[in-house]
Scaffold this motif. Structure first.
Motif, PDB file in Angstrom:
ATOM      1  N   VAL A   1       0.608  -1.315   0.315  1.00  0.00           N
ATOM      2  CA  VAL A   1       0.235   0.336  -0.167  1.00  0.00           C
ATOM      3  C   VAL A   1       1.043   1.100  -0.032  1.00  0.00           C
ATOM      4  CG1 VAL A   1      -1.790   1.530   1.205  1.00  0.00           C
ATOM      5  CG2 VAL A   1      -1.804  -0.730   1.106  1.00  0.00           C
ATOM      6  N   HIS A   2       2.168   1.400   0.928  1.00  0.00           N
ATOM      7  CA  HIS A   2       3.025   1.922   0.629  1.00  0.00           C
ATOM      8  C   HIS A   2       3.474   3.049  -0.700  1.00  0.00           C
ATOM      9  CE1 HIS A   2       3.882   3.130   4.683  1.00  0.00           C
ATOM     10  NE2 HIS A   2       3.803   2.083   5.035  1.00  0.00           N
ATOM     11  N   GLN A   3       3.563   1.404  -1.175  1.00  0.00           N
ATOM     12  CA  GLN A   3       3.918   1.880  -3.236  1.00  0.00           C
ATOM     13  C   GLN A   3       3.041   2.309  -3.628  1.00  0.00           C
ATOM     14  OE1 GLN A   3       5.146  -2.505  -3.183  1.00  0.00           O
ATOM     15  NE2 GLN A   3       6.567  -0.752  -4.839  1.00  0.00           N
ATOM     16  N   VAL A   4       1.738   1.344  -3.232  1.00  0.00           N
ATOM     17  CA  VAL A   4      -0.204   2.346  -4.276  1.00  0.00           C
ATOM     18  C   VAL A   4       0.417   3.899  -3.866  1.00  0.00           C
ATOM     19  CG1 VAL A   4      -2.139   2.534  -4.721  1.00  0.00           C
ATOM     20  CG2 VAL A   4      -0.224  -0.130  -4.781  1.00  0.00           C
ATOM     21  N   HIS A   5       0.507   4.428  -2.401  1.00  0.00           N
ATOM     22  CA  HIS A   5       0.187   5.825  -2.134  1.00  0.00           C
ATOM     23  C   HIS A   5       1.206   6.747  -2.999  1.00  0.00           C
ATOM     24  CE1 HIS A   5      -2.337   4.987   1.850  1.00  0.00           C
ATOM     25  NE2 HIS A   5      -2.385   4.900   0.995  1.00  0.00           N
TER      26      HIS A   5
END
Length: 407
Positions: free
Chosen positions: A34-38
């Motif tokens: 989710v960090h990557q998506v953010h």
């Protein structure tokens, strides 16, 4: 076909690689990818001149305000979590297209502030509790749920803290009081639009859902020495009941009922099953029809258990009423579809969406685009460029109408 439709599809496929599992797309609430998506979506938001922050529920939020515009804002968005081994477009496409619509609003100089929300959680996979992201934005998150645990024993509270956020500030995630409405663009996840040869449709309502967990409790015994008439076979009872569920659902127009999960114990080839755990999912656009069907299905489960000498235990896990979309926004959407040159089509949604939660907070509407093969929650989930382009054109028309009405 337009470059923007092609780019949107490519972007969704890029995000699909941001996964907990290499080679497939699995992205649960506030897990590492989710960090990557953010990071990826934040970059897009900032390139559009949006101010960006992450709220305490892990929702990524970008706000674009045209020069001189008041505090009024319209919200667009969808979710970025997935089911296990998912496709590339469920949820994420709605976020990508929302940002493309903001780009169009900038080009058209629409006098309306736009907020795009990438909801952190909708599917309910990690904690068995769906809509964590939109519940927080709608001001409907129950703090008691912070203690729910995932399969590793991590609570929702710990997951939020591990992501670098403060669960004590969940109330601050509630939507701004000046928000005038919400739009979610989403793949249909069903076969209707394809069957009718249509690109898009306005959503009129989201069906109500009831979910139950059931146990049929019999007695495990030797498969070779126990005569058929002396058995208390929980799996045989489950099989009889499952076919009854299918028959009952088939008789009721618009009703769908699914037994999607089954676990037999001791699950050995030479042992009569003594315990079976099952799930039940029942949906209908009319709550009275859904609830009557659930009562009927449970009564049949009890009758089968009693006749076979078994016990029945069941509990209700979800009972969400049908949610109508806002009539005014639905009319705007239907006009926008026709204004963009497509046949007007309206339909209910058979799946749950963040929109059903947001509708309790503000006027809400959805736009569906065709799902090839009616396929979703599957790696082969797809979209067509012409349908993505149609959704973008309709989204522009919708916002133009909205901006003119609230000026």
């Amino acid at each position: 076909m337009s470059d923007r439709a092609r780019r949107a599809i490519e972007e969704c496929r890029t995000i699909a690689h941001m996964s907990e599992e290499p080679g497939s797309t699995t992205r649960r609430f506030l897990t590492s990818p989710v960090h990557q998506v953010h990071q990826h979506v934040r970059s897009r938001m900032e390139s559009l001149g949006m101010s960006v922050h992450v709220d305490a529920a892990g929702n990524l939020r970008g706000l674009w305000k045209p020069s001189g515009e008041s505090n009024r804002r319209f919200i667009l968005g969808s979710h970025i979590d997935t089911v296990p081994d998912a496709g590339a477009f469920d949820g994420v496409l709605g976020v990508v297209l929302a940002l493309d619509v903001v780009a169009s609003a900038r080009r058209l100089e629409l006098p309306l502030s736009l907020e795009v929300i990438a909801f952190s959680e909708e599917e309910g996979v990690r904690f068995g509790f769906p809509f964590i992201g939109s519940r927080a934005v709608a001001g409907r998150f129950d703090a008691a749920m912070l203690g729910l645990k995932d399969s590793d024993g991590i609570t929702i509270r710990q997951a939020i803290e591990n992501f670098g956020l403060d669960p004590g500030k969940l109330e601050d995630a509630a939507a701004d009081e000046h928000a005038v409405g919400f739009l979610e663009i989403h793949i249909e996840q069903g076969p209707v639009l394809e069957a009718e040869g249509l690109n898009v449709a306005a959503v009129t309502s989201i069906v109500g859902q009831t979910r139950l967990d059931l146990e049929l409790i019999g007695h495990a015994n030797h498969a070779g020495t126990t005569p058929m008439h002396l058995r208390r076979d929980a799996l045989a009872a489950a099989a009889e009941w499952i076919t009854k569920v299918e028959a009952l659902a088939t008789k009721t127009e618009g009703l769908v009922a699914t037994v999607g999960k089954l676990k037999a114990q001791p699950n050995a080839g030479n042992v009569i099953p003594g315990l079976v755990e099952l799930s039940l999912d029942v949906r209908h656009v009319h709550d009275s029809a859904r609830r009557a069907a659930v009562d009927d299905i449970v009564e049949h489960a009890q009758a089968i258990a009693t006749r076979r000498g078994l016990a029945l235990d069941w509990s209700k896990k979800m009972d969400e009423p049908s949610v109508p979309m806002d009539e005014r926004l639905t009319a705007f959407m239907t006009d926008a579809i026709e204004g963009a040159g497509f046949p007007a089509k309206s339909m209910p949604s058979g799946a749950g969406h963040d929109a059903m939660i947001m509708a309790g907070r503000m006027p809400t509407e959805m736009l569906f685009l065709r799902s090839p093969g009616g396929l979703s929650h599957h790696p082969d989930e797809a979209v067509r460029e012409e349908d993505v382009e149609a959704a973008l054109q309709v989204g522009e028309k919708f916002l133009q109408r909205l901006a003119a009405e609230i000026r």
